[in-house]
Design a protein around this motif. Structure first.
Motif, PDB file in Angstrom:
ATOM      1  N   ALA A 275       0.817  -1.208   0.000  1.00 30.14           N
ATOM      2  CA  ALA A 275       0.000   0.000   0.000  1.00 30.14           C
ATOM      3  C   ALA A 275       0.851   1.258   0.000  1.00 30.14           C
ATOM      4  CB  ALA A 275      -0.945  -0.001   1.206  1.00 30.14           C
ATOM      5  N   ASP A 276       2.155   1.116  -0.257  1.00 28.21           N
ATOM      6  CA  ASP A 276       3.123   2.217  -0.278  1.00 28.21           C
ATOM      7  C   ASP A 276       3.335   2.859   1.095  1.00 28.21           C
ATOM      8  OD1 ASP A 276       3.723   1.964  -2.971  1.00 28.21           O
ATOM      9  OD2 ASP A 276       2.153   3.365  -3.599  1.00 28.21           O
ATOM     10  N   VAL A 277       3.048   2.116   2.160  1.00 27.96           N
ATOM     11  CA  VAL A 277       3.325   2.611   3.514  1.00 27.96           C
ATOM     12  C   VAL A 277       4.801   2.362   3.836  1.00 27.96           C
ATOM     13  CG1 VAL A 277       2.832   2.344   5.978  1.00 27.96           C
ATOM     14  CG2 VAL A 277       0.981   2.192   4.304  1.00 27.96           C
ATOM     15  N   PRO A 278       5.561   3.403   4.224  1.00 24.13           N
ATOM     16  CA  PRO A 278       6.974   3.198   4.550  1.00 24.13           C
ATOM     17  C   PRO A 278       7.141   2.533   5.920  1.00 24.13           C
ATOM     18  CG  PRO A 278       6.504   5.502   3.973  1.00 24.13           C
ATOM     19  CD  PRO A 278       5.198   4.821   4.229  1.00 24.13           C
ATOM     20  N   TYR A 279       8.105   1.623   5.998  1.00 23.16           N
ATOM     21  CA  TYR A 279       8.564   1.039   7.253  1.00 23.16           C
ATOM     22  C   TYR A 279      10.050   1.333   7.351  1.00 23.16           C
ATOM     23  CZ  TYR A 279       4.173  -1.554   7.661  1.00 23.16           C
ATOM     24  OH  TYR A 279       2.843  -1.897   7.789  1.00 23.16           O
ATOM     25  N   LEU A 280      10.491   1.726   8.553  1.00 23.36           N
ATOM     26  CA  LEU A 280      11.853   2.212   8.716  1.00 23.36           C
ATOM     27  C   LEU A 280      12.468   1.653   9.996  1.00 23.36           C
ATOM     28  CD1 LEU A 280      14.081   4.283   7.774  1.00 23.36           C
ATOM     29  CD2 LEU A 280      12.906   5.961   9.213  1.00 23.36           C
ATOM     30  N   THR A 281      13.705   1.187   9.893  1.00 30.30           N
ATOM     31  CA  THR A 281      14.459   0.796  11.071  1.00 30.30           C
ATOM     32  C   THR A 281      15.861   1.368  10.963  1.00 30.30           C
ATOM     33  OG1 THR A 281      15.122  -1.071  12.490  1.00 30.30           O
ATOM     34  CG2 THR A 281      15.278  -1.401  10.124  1.00 30.30           C
ATOM     35  N   TRP A 282      16.559   1.437  12.084  1.00 30.37           N
ATOM     36  CA  TRP A 282      17.922   1.947  12.106  1.00 30.37           C
ATOM     37  C   TRP A 282      18.588   1.509  13.402  1.00 30.37           C
ATOM     38  CZ3 TRP A 282      13.623   5.039  12.906  1.00 30.37           C
ATOM     39  CH2 TRP A 282      13.516   5.654  14.148  1.00 30.37           C
ATOM     40  N   THR A 283      19.874   1.792  13.520  1.00 28.25           N
ATOM     41  CA  THR A 283      20.606   1.502  14.750  1.00 28.25           C
ATOM     42  C   THR A 283      20.689   2.774  15.581  1.00 28.25           C
ATOM     43  OG1 THR A 283      21.915  -0.270  13.754  1.00 28.25           O
ATOM     44  CG2 THR A 283      22.827   0.787  15.703  1.00 28.25           C
ATOM     45  N   GLN A 284      20.262   2.688  16.830  1.00 27.88           N
ATOM     46  CA  GLN A 284      20.196   3.845  17.731  1.00 27.88           C
ATOM     47  C   GLN A 284      21.064   3.578  18.961  1.00 27.88           C
ATOM     48  OE1 GLN A 284      17.931   6.514  17.186  1.00 27.88           O
ATOM     49  NE2 GLN A 284      18.616   7.677  18.956  1.00 27.88           N
ATOM     50  N   TYR A 285      21.917   4.544  19.297  1.00 27.23           N
ATOM     51  CA  TYR A 285      22.736   4.442  20.506  1.00 27.23           C
ATOM     52  C   TYR A 285      22.146   5.355  21.572  1.00 27.23           C
ATOM     53  CZ  TYR A 285      26.143   1.975  17.680  1.00 27.23           C
ATOM     54  OH  TYR A 285      26.762   1.058  16.878  1.00 27.23           O
ATOM     55  N   GLU A 286      21.870   4.778  22.739  1.00 27.12           N
ATOM     56  CA  GLU A 286      21.200   5.501  23.810  1.00 27.12           C
ATOM     57  C   GLU A 286      21.980   5.407  25.108  1.00 27.12           C
ATOM     58  OE1 GLU A 286      18.458   7.368  23.955  1.00 27.12           O
ATOM     59  OE2 GLU A 286      18.144   7.215  21.807  1.00 27.12           O
ATOM     60  N   GLY A 287      21.938   6.477  25.889  1.00 23.00           N
ATOM     61  CA  GLY A 287      22.496   6.459  27.240  1.00 23.00           C
ATOM     62  C   GLY A 287      24.003   6.610  27.270  1.00 23.00           C
ATOM     63  N   GLU A 288      24.536   6.771  28.494  1.00 19.52           N
ATOM     64  CA  GLU A 288      25.967   6.950  28.668  1.00 19.52           C
ATOM     65  C   GLU A 288      26.758   5.716  28.269  1.00 19.52           C
ATOM     66  OE1 GLU A 288      26.645   8.144  32.653  1.00 19.52           O
ATOM     67  OE2 GLU A 288      25.645  10.093  32.434  1.00 19.52           O
ATOM     68  N   ASP A 289      26.137   4.542  28.374  1.00 22.94           N
ATOM     69  CA  ASP A 289      26.837   3.313  27.998  1.00 22.94           C
ATOM     70  C   ASP A 289      26.629   2.954  26.526  1.00 22.94           C
ATOM     71  OD1 ASP A 289      24.183   2.760  28.192  1.00 22.94           O
ATOM     72  OD2 ASP A 289      24.410   0.921  29.376  1.00 22.94           O
ATOM     73  N   ARG A 291      24.043   2.055  24.735  1.00 23.80           N
ATOM     74  CA  ARG A 291      23.279   0.847  24.442  1.00 23.80           C
ATOM     75  C   ARG A 291      22.679   0.929  23.038  1.00 23.80           C
ATOM     76  NH1 ARG A 291      18.679   1.246  28.108  1.00 23.80           N
ATOM     77  NH2 ARG A 291      19.182   3.455  27.948  1.00 23.80           N
ATOM     78  N   VAL A 292      22.643  -0.204  22.366  1.00 25.38           N
ATOM     79  CA  VAL A 292      22.045  -0.263  21.036  1.00 25.38           C
ATOM     80  C   VAL A 292      20.572  -0.609  21.188  1.00 25.38           C
ATOM     81  CG1 VAL A 292      22.082  -1.387  18.791  1.00 25.38           C
ATOM     82  CG2 VAL A 292      24.224  -0.949  19.993  1.00 25.38           C
ATOM     83  N   LEU A 293      19.706   0.283  20.761  1.00 24.55           N
ATOM     84  CA  LEU A 293      18.262   0.072  20.872  1.00 24.55           C
ATOM     85  C   LEU A 293      17.638   0.269  19.492  1.00 24.55           C
ATOM     86  CD1 LEU A 293      17.505   2.046  24.168  1.00 24.55           C
ATOM     87  CD2 LEU A 293      17.814  -0.416  23.901  1.00 24.55           C
ATOM     88  N   ASN A 294      17.251  -0.817  18.861  1.00 26.20           N
ATOM     89  CA  ASN A 294      16.668  -0.750  17.529  1.00 26.20           C
ATOM     90  C   ASN A 294      15.152  -0.898  17.601  1.00 26.20           C
ATOM     91  OD1 ASN A 294      19.365  -2.803  17.101  1.00 26.20           O
ATOM     92  ND2 ASN A 294      19.335  -0.804  16.115  1.00 26.20           N
ATOM     93  N   GLN A 295      14.480  -0.254  16.666  1.00 27.18           N
ATOM     94  CA  GLN A 295      13.039  -0.382  16.591  1.00 27.18           C
ATOM     95  C   GLN A 295      12.599  -0.245  15.144  1.00 27.18           C
ATOM     96  OE1 GLN A 295      10.806   3.019  18.183  1.00 27.18           O
ATOM     97  NE2 GLN A 295      12.743   4.054  18.498  1.00 27.18           N
ATOM     98  N   VAL A 296      11.306  -0.365  14.909  1.00 26.77           N
ATOM     99  CA  VAL A 296      10.729  -0.162  13.582  1.00 26.77           C
ATOM    100  C   VAL A 296       9.649   0.897  13.717  1.00 26.77           C
ATOM    101  CG1 VAL A 296       9.495  -1.214  11.651  1.00 26.77           C
ATOM    102  CG2 VAL A 296      11.191  -2.548  12.916  1.00 26.77           C
ATOM    103  N   ARG A 297       9.616   1.821  12.759  1.00 24.84           N
ATOM    104  CA  ARG A 297       8.614   2.879  12.782  1.00 24.84           C
ATOM    105  C   ARG A 297       7.977   3.043  11.408  1.00 24.84           C
ATOM    106  NH1 ARG A 297      10.390   7.954  16.632  1.00 24.84           N
ATOM    107  NH2 ARG A 297      10.358   6.769  18.577  1.00 24.84           N
ATOM    108  N   ARG A 298       6.780   3.646  11.422  1.00 29.01           N
ATOM    109  CA  ARG A 298       6.114   4.026  10.182  1.00 29.01           C
ATOM    110  C   ARG A 298       5.425   5.365  10.427  1.00 29.01           C
ATOM    111  NH1 ARG A 298       1.214  -0.458  10.095  1.00 29.01           N
ATOM    112  NH2 ARG A 298       0.133   0.284  11.958  1.00 29.01           N
TER     113      ARG A 298
END
Length: 407
Positions: A275-289, A291-298
Motif C-alpha cells: 500500500a506504499d506505507v513506509p517502514y523504517l528501522t535503524w541503529t540507535q545508541y542511547e544512554g551513557e553506555d 546501548r544499542v536500541l533498535n526499533q521499527v517505525r512508520r
C-alpha cells in the motif's frame, strides 16, 4: 518485481504442513582454502523465485565478486565476476549494492575510486554474457575532485534502476544526498541535493550519508538517510519523498527526533509495503553506555510511530513484498526473522545458525520471493575471527556463505 495479490500462506504450506527454514543448496565459497573470508554480501530473488547471492572473496588468484543462482538445491553461476578490474577503479572500503531487476538481470552499484580520495558510483548490469556499464559514473558535481559515499538501489515502474548516494563536491563543505534514475539511455537527476541542514542556514554544514531508497507504485522514490549537523555532533534519520516536482518530508521528516536521549542514529533501512506505507528501522545508541536500541517505525501524520519496542538488536534490515513486511537482525550470534501481522511482530521459524558449536556472524541480507516468503543469506565464521591478542588472516577462522529460505 510484481507484488503478489494473494501471497502464499506464511506459516503453513499449501498442504497445511508447518513451514521451516531450509538450506538452499550447499554453503558457498569461491576458494576452498581456509582463511579466505567472504565479505560485501548481497542477496536478491529473481522473478522465477530463484535466490541469487553475491559476495566478494579472494579466489586464490584475484579478489573479485562471485554470483550464484539457485536451481533447486544446486548453485549455478549467475554471472561472471565483475572483477578483476584495474586497481585504480576499485575502492575497497565501499560495499556494493546488489539487486536483480524485473527481467532477472543482476545489477550492481559499485563505488569506484577515480583518484586519491575521489570516487564515483558506477552501475553494471549482467546481460547474459557480459556486464554492461550504464552511462557515466554518478557524480552530481561532474568534477574529478568529487568523492562519493555509500549508495542504495531500487527499480522504477519501467524496471529501470534508481540510485541514491552521498557526495561531496570540490566546492561543498559537507556531504549531501543525490538521486538519479536511468531512462534507458542516460542518468536523469531527481530533484535537488538532499540535506536536512542546507549549507549556510546553520553556518556549519552537515554530512548526509548511508541512504536507503525505495520506489512506490507510482514510480516516485522515497529516501531515508542519516545526517549529522557538524555543530551538534548528533546523527538523525531523515526521510523525504519525491512528488514529481520536489522533495517533501515524510512523517515530519525526522524519524528519530523523539528518542529519549537524542542519541546517534545510524544506518537506516527503508521499505514500502504493497500500500506504499513506509517502514523504517535503524541503529540507535542511547544512554551513557551507548546501548544499542533498535526499533521499527512508520509514519502517522506528522510523526513516526513505533511498531516495535526498542530493544537490543544488531544491524536490523527490512524487506517487503505486497502485504508482507519482514525484519531481520542478529541477537547473541543468531539471526532472527520477524514479520508484521498488522498488530504485532511474529517470529518466523527459529533463530538461524548453520554451523555446529560456537560460531560468529559476518554480514547478512534479506529478500522476499514472489510468493511473499523470506530468504536469508549470511556469512558465518567457524570460530571467532578476531582472537584476543592476535592479528591477521590466520586468525579469521573459516567462513562460508549460507542461504536459507522459509518453505
Amino acid at each position: 518485481m510484481p507484488r503478489p495479490a494473494q501471497p502464499a500462506p506464511l506459516f503453513t504450506n499449501e498442504q497445511g504442513q508447518p513451514r521451516s527454514w531450509v538450506p538452499v543448496g550447499p554453503a558457498l565459497e569461491a576458494n576452498p582454502e581456509p582463511n579466505t573470508p567472504q565479505a560485501r554480501l548481497g542477496l536478491a530473488v529473481d522473478p522465477t523465485g530463484a535466490p541469487i547471492v553475491s559476495w566478494g572473496e579472494d579466489n586464490g588468484a584475484v579478489w573479485g565478486y562471485f554470483f550464484r543462482r539457485a536451481e533447486g538445491n544446486v548453485w549455478s553461476q549467475a554471472a561472471t565476476s565483475v572483477f578483476p578490474l584495474p586497481a585504480s577503479t576499485f575502492s575497497p572500503p565501499g560495499r556494493p549494492v546488489f539487486a536483480v531487476d524485473p527481467q532477472g538481470r543482476p545489477v550492481m552499484a559499485l563505488i569506484e575510486a577515480t583518484g586519491h580520495s575521489t570516487s564515483t558510483v558506477r552501475l553494471r548490469r549482467w546481460e547474459g554474457r557480459f556486464w554492461s556499464v550504464l552511462g557515466l559514473g554518478l557524480q552530481a558535481a561532474n568534477n574529478r575532485l568529487t568523492e562519493v559515499s555509500s549508495a542504495s538501489l531500487a527499480f522504477n515502474c519501467s524496471g529501470e534502476p534508481v540510485v541514491a548516494w552521498g557526495e561531496i563536491g570540490p566546492d561543498e563543505p559537507s556531504l549531501g544526498i543525490h538521486v538519479s534514475q536511468w531512462d534507458g539511455q542516460s542518468w536523469q537527476r531527481v530533484g535537488e541535493r538532499l540535506s536536512a541542514y542546507p549549507d549556510g542556514v546553520r553556518g556549519d554544514g552537515s554530512n548526509g550519508i548511508r541512504p536507503s531508497l525505495a520506489v512506490d507504485s507510482r514510480g516516485l522514490p522515497v529516501v531515508a538517510w542519516e545526517e549529522s549537523a557538524m555543530r551538534e555532533f548528533i546523527s538523525r534519520i531523515h526521510v523525504r519523498q519525491w512528488d514529481g516536482t520536489r522533495w517533501l518530508p515524510v512523517g515530519g521528516g525526522v524519524a528519530s527526533e523523539d528518542m529519549p536521549s537524542k542519541g546517534d542514529s545510524y544506518s537506516p533501512a527503508l521499505v514500502l509495503d504493497g500500500a506504499d506505507v513506509p517502514y523504517l528501522t535503524w541503529t540507535q545508541y542511547e544512554g551513557e553506555d551507548s546501548r544499542v536500541l533498535n526499533q521499527v517505525r512508520r509514519p502517522s501524520g506528522a510523526r513516526w510511530e513505533g511498531i516495535l519496542e526498542a530493544g537490543p538488536r544488531s544491524e536490523p534490515v527490512l524487506a517487503a513484498l505486497g502485504s508482507r513486511v519482514f525484519l531481520l537482525f542478529a541477537r547473541e550470534d543468531r539471526l532472527e526473522i520477524h514479520t508484521w501481522d498488522g498488530q504485532a511482530w511474529q517470529l518466523v521459524g527459529g533463530p538461524l545458525q548453520a554451523l555446529p558449536g560456537e560460531t560468529k556472524l559476518g554480514e547478512w541480507a534479506l529478500a522476499v520471493d514472489p510468493r511473499g516468503l523470506p530468504v536469508v543469506a549470511w556469512v558465518e565464521y567457524s570460530r571467532n575471527p578476531f582472537s584476543p591478542g592476535k592479528v591477521g588472516p590466520v586468525d579469521w577462522g573459516e567462513t562460508q556463505v549460507h542461504v536459507w529460505r522459509f518453505q
